[in-house]
Design a protein around this motif. Structure first.
Motif, PDB file in Angstrom:
ATOM      1  N   ILE A   6     -28.753  -8.727  20.523  1.00 49.12           N
ATOM      2  CA  ILE A   6     -28.869  -9.213  21.895  1.00 49.12           C
ATOM      3  C   ILE A   6     -28.413 -10.667  21.897  1.00 49.12           C
ATOM      4  O   ILE A   6     -28.798 -11.445  21.019  1.00 49.12           O
ATOM      5  CB  ILE A   6     -30.327  -9.118  22.386  1.00 49.12           C
ATOM      6  N   LEU A   7     -27.595 -11.018  22.870  1.00 51.83           N
ATOM      7  CA  LEU A   7     -27.206 -12.409  23.064  1.00 51.83           C
ATOM      8  C   LEU A   7     -28.003 -12.955  24.234  1.00 51.83           C
ATOM      9  O   LEU A   7     -27.908 -12.445  25.352  1.00 51.83           O
ATOM     10  CB  LEU A   7     -25.705 -12.530  23.357  1.00 51.83           C
ATOM     11  N   LEU A   8     -28.808 -13.956  23.968  1.00 57.21           N
ATOM     12  CA  LEU A   8     -29.562 -14.663  24.997  1.00 57.21           C
ATOM     13  C   LEU A   8     -28.846 -15.978  25.263  1.00 57.21           C
ATOM     14  O   LEU A   8     -28.650 -16.772  24.339  1.00 57.21           O
ATOM     15  CB  LEU A   8     -30.999 -14.920  24.526  1.00 57.21           C
ATOM     16  N   VAL A   9     -28.448 -16.204  26.494  1.00 58.31           N
ATOM     17  CA  VAL A   9     -27.789 -17.455  26.871  1.00 58.31           C
ATOM     18  C   VAL A   9     -28.804 -18.230  27.706  1.00 58.31           C
ATOM     19  O   VAL A   9     -29.021 -17.938  28.883  1.00 58.31           O
ATOM     20  CB  VAL A   9     -26.482 -17.212  27.650  1.00 58.31           C
ATOM     21  N   GLU A  10     -29.440 -19.198  27.060  1.00 57.01           N
ATOM     22  CA  GLU A  10     -30.589 -19.888  27.648  1.00 57.01           C
ATOM     23  C   GLU A  10     -30.674 -21.308  27.101  1.00 57.01           C
ATOM     24  O   GLU A  10     -30.705 -21.508  25.895  1.00 57.01           O
ATOM     25  CB  GLU A  10     -31.872 -19.117  27.309  1.00 57.01           C
ATOM     26  N   ASP A  11     -30.720 -22.293  27.989  1.00 51.42           N
ATOM     27  CA  ASP A  11     -30.791 -23.688  27.553  1.00 51.42           C
ATOM     28  C   ASP A  11     -32.216 -24.217  27.463  1.00 51.42           C
ATOM     29  O   ASP A  11     -32.467 -25.220  26.816  1.00 51.42           O
ATOM     30  CB  ASP A  11     -29.968 -24.587  28.481  1.00 51.42           C
ATOM     31  N   ASN A  12     -33.163 -23.541  28.076  1.00 51.99           N
ATOM     32  CA  ASN A  12     -34.545 -23.998  28.091  1.00 51.99           C
ATOM     33  C   ASN A  12     -35.278 -23.428  26.875  1.00 51.99           C
ATOM     34  O   ASN A  12     -35.447 -22.207  26.756  1.00 51.99           O
ATOM     35  CB  ASN A  12     -35.214 -23.547  29.395  1.00 51.99           C
ATOM     36  N   ARG A  13     -35.711 -24.297  25.977  1.00 53.38           N
ATOM     37  CA  ARG A  13     -36.373 -23.852  24.727  1.00 53.38           C
ATOM     38  C   ARG A  13     -37.646 -23.062  25.009  1.00 53.38           C
ATOM     39  O   ARG A  13     -37.956 -22.116  24.302  1.00 53.38           O
ATOM     40  CB  ARG A  13     -36.706 -25.059  23.832  1.00 53.38           C
ATOM     41  N   ASN A  14     -38.403 -23.451  26.050  1.00 51.78           N
ATOM     42  CA  ASN A  14     -39.620 -22.716  26.377  1.00 51.78           C
ATOM     43  C   ASN A  14     -39.300 -21.294  26.824  1.00 51.78           C
ATOM     44  O   ASN A  14     -39.982 -20.345  26.443  1.00 51.78           O
ATOM     45  CB  ASN A  14     -40.433 -23.443  27.445  1.00 51.78           C
ATOM     46  N   ASP A  15     -38.251 -21.134  27.638  1.00 48.19           N
ATOM     47  CA  ASP A  15     -37.850 -19.794  28.069  1.00 48.19           C
ATOM     48  C   ASP A  15     -37.304 -18.982  26.900  1.00 48.19           C
ATOM     49  O   ASP A  15     -37.492 -17.765  26.836  1.00 48.19           O
ATOM     50  CB  ASP A  15     -36.812 -19.878  29.195  1.00 48.19           C
ATOM     51  N   GLU A  16     -36.639 -19.642  25.973  1.00 53.01           N
ATOM     52  CA  GLU A  16     -36.168 -18.960  24.764  1.00 53.01           C
ATOM     53  C   GLU A  16     -37.351 -18.429  23.961  1.00 53.01           C
ATOM     54  O   GLU A  16     -37.350 -17.269  23.522  1.00 53.01           O
ATOM     55  CB  GLU A  16     -35.337 -19.916  23.900  1.00 53.01           C
ATOM     56  N   ILE A  17     -38.359 -19.253  23.787  1.00 51.01           N
ATOM     57  CA  ILE A  17     -39.562 -18.852  23.046  1.00 51.01           C
ATOM     58  C   ILE A  17     -40.250 -17.690  23.760  1.00 51.01           C
ATOM     59  O   ILE A  17     -40.672 -16.713  23.124  1.00 51.01           O
ATOM     60  CB  ILE A  17     -40.519 -20.050  22.860  1.00 51.01           C
ATOM     61  N   LEU A  18     -40.343 -17.767  25.086  1.00 56.86           N
ATOM     62  CA  LEU A  18     -40.953 -16.683  25.859  1.00 56.86           C
ATOM     63  C   LEU A  18     -40.177 -15.384  25.686  1.00 56.86           C
ATOM     64  O   LEU A  18     -40.766 -14.310  25.529  1.00 56.86           O
ATOM     65  CB  LEU A  18     -41.025 -17.052  27.338  1.00 56.86           C
ATOM     66  N   ALA A  19     -38.848 -15.462  25.715  1.00 58.17           N
ATOM     67  CA  ALA A  19     -38.019 -14.265  25.536  1.00 58.17           C
ATOM     68  C   ALA A  19     -38.239 -13.677  24.147  1.00 58.17           C
ATOM     69  O   ALA A  19     -38.385 -12.454  23.995  1.00 58.17           O
ATOM     70  CB  ALA A  19     -36.548 -14.595  25.763  1.00 58.17           C
ATOM     71  N   ARG A  20     -38.265 -14.526  23.133  1.00 56.82           N
ATOM     72  CA  ARG A  20     -38.504 -14.049  21.763  1.00 56.82           C
ATOM     73  C   ARG A  20     -39.865 -13.357  21.667  1.00 56.82           C
ATOM     74  O   ARG A  20     -39.992 -12.287  21.076  1.00 56.82           O
ATOM     75  CB  ARG A  20     -38.442 -15.207  20.771  1.00 56.82           C
ATOM     76  N   ARG A  21     -40.886 -13.982  22.258  1.00 57.36           N
ATOM     77  CA  ARG A  21     -42.230 -13.400  22.218  1.00 57.36           C
ATOM     78  C   ARG A  21     -42.283 -12.079  22.975  1.00 57.36           C
ATOM     79  O   ARG A  21     -42.930 -11.126  22.532  1.00 57.36           O
ATOM     80  CB  ARG A  21     -43.251 -14.381  22.778  1.00 57.36           C
ATOM     81  N   ALA A  22     -41.597 -12.014  24.111  1.00 57.19           N
ATOM     82  CA  ALA A  22     -41.592 -10.777  24.898  1.00 57.19           C
ATOM     83  C   ALA A  22     -40.892  -9.652  24.140  1.00 57.19           C
ATOM     84  O   ALA A  22     -41.359  -8.507  24.147  1.00 57.19           O
ATOM     85  CB  ALA A  22     -40.911 -11.020  26.249  1.00 57.19           C
ATOM     86  N   LEU A  23     -39.783  -9.961  23.479  1.00 60.03           N
ATOM     87  CA  LEU A  23     -39.097  -8.949  22.676  1.00 60.03           C
ATOM     88  C   LEU A  23     -39.996  -8.472  21.538  1.00 60.03           C
ATOM     89  O   LEU A  23     -40.118  -7.274  21.286  1.00 60.03           O
ATOM     90  CB  LEU A  23     -37.780  -9.507  22.133  1.00 60.03           C
ATOM     91  N   GLN A  24     -40.615  -9.427  20.864  1.00 60.75           N
ATOM     92  CA  GLN A  24     -41.496  -9.102  19.740  1.00 60.75           C
ATOM     93  C   GLN A  24     -42.690  -8.272  20.211  1.00 60.75           C
ATOM     94  O   GLN A  24     -43.052  -7.279  19.582  1.00 60.75           O
ATOM     95  CB  GLN A  24     -41.978 -10.384  19.071  1.00 60.75           C
ATOM     96  N   LYS A  25     -43.282  -8.660  21.320  1.00 60.00           N
ATOM     97  CA  LYS A  25     -44.447  -7.950  21.860  1.00 60.00           C
ATOM     98  C   LYS A  25     -44.103  -6.501  22.217  1.00 60.00           C
ATOM     99  O   LYS A  25     -44.950  -5.623  22.148  1.00 60.00           O
ATOM    100  CB  LYS A  25     -44.976  -8.694  23.083  1.00 60.00           C
ATOM    101  N   ASN A  26     -42.849  -6.255  22.569  1.00 62.88           N
ATOM    102  CA  ASN A  26     -42.389  -4.912  22.914  1.00 62.88           C
ATOM    103  C   ASN A  26     -41.778  -4.175  21.719  1.00 62.88           C
ATOM    104  O   ASN A  26     -41.179  -3.112  21.894  1.00 62.88           O
ATOM    105  CB  ASN A  26     -41.366  -4.983  24.051  1.00 62.88           C
ATOM    106  N   SER A  27     -41.909  -4.745  20.530  1.00 63.26           N
ATOM    107  CA  SER A  27     -41.354  -4.159  19.300  1.00 63.26           C
ATOM    108  C   SER A  27     -39.859  -3.888  19.409  1.00 63.26           C
ATOM    109  O   SER A  27     -39.358  -2.886  18.897  1.00 63.26           O
ATOM    110  CB  SER A  27     -42.098  -2.863  18.934  1.00 63.26           C
ATOM    111  N   ILE A  28     -39.163  -4.776  20.099  1.00 59.83           N
ATOM    112  CA  ILE A  28     -37.706  -4.698  20.194  1.00 59.83           C
ATOM    113  C   ILE A  28     -37.182  -5.557  19.059  1.00 59.83           C
ATOM    114  O   ILE A  28     -37.256  -6.781  19.100  1.00 59.83           O
ATOM    115  CB  ILE A  28     -37.209  -5.165  21.570  1.00 59.83           C
ATOM    116  N   ASN A  29     -36.687  -4.884  18.028  1.00 60.16           N
ATOM    117  CA  ASN A  29     -36.332  -5.560  16.788  1.00 60.16           C
ATOM    118  C   ASN A  29     -34.847  -5.849  16.630  1.00 60.16           C
ATOM    119  O   ASN A  29     -34.398  -6.197  15.548  1.00 60.16           O
ATOM    120  CB  ASN A  29     -36.839  -4.743  15.596  1.00 60.16           C
TER     121      ASN A  29
END
Length: 150
Positions: A6-29
């Protein structure tokens, strides 16, 4: 890098962290690559600039694209992606805080596959990422299989 990332195009570090956590929480590896502005996203996908060593034929399964980016905004990234044969059919989902009607309209005019306003609530964000990933990652797997069979 395989085509299931997955390519995430995001300049906000907090939103990047949230996206990573959301993917992880959904077991999207699926592996996640993050471009922090529009220029970096285009260089990465096209295999130019500091990514000239990268094989541009190895496209992501999904691009999650913010609109409000430095150096090149998300609408211009989308326009450039849709103007190249290699990336024309790449699944792109705008995931942004903008709910401006002109951004929504222009995104669809440029060929975005889906436009999602980022939920403020983390649990809603996790659910949004789950639904997006399940649909687009399964869809992209089917397209890849069909393309290989031809």
């Amino acid at each position: 890098m395989e085509n299931n990332y997955i390519l995430l195009v995001e300049d906000n570090r907090n939103d990047e962290i949230l996206a990573r956590r959301a993917l992880q929480k959904n077991s999207i590896n699926n592996p996640l690559f993050v471009a922090h502005d529009g220029v970096e996203a285009i260089e990465f996908l096209m295999g130019t600039g500091s990514y000239s060593h990268r094989d541009a034929r190895q496209l992501p399964a999904l691009v999650l694209l913010d609109l409000k980016l430095p150096r090149m905004d998300g609408l211009e990234v989308l326009r450039q992606l849709r103007s190249h044969e290699l990336t024309r059919r790449l699944p792109v989902v705008v995931l942004t805080s903008s709910d401006e009607e002109q951004d929504v309209k222009r995104s669809y005019e440029l060929g975005v596959n889906n436009y999602i306003r980022k939920p403020v609530d983390f649990n809603e964000f996790v659910e949004t990422v789950r639904q997006l990933s399940l649909y687009w990652l399964q869809f992209s797997d089917k397209v890849m299989i069909n393309n290989k069979e031809r």
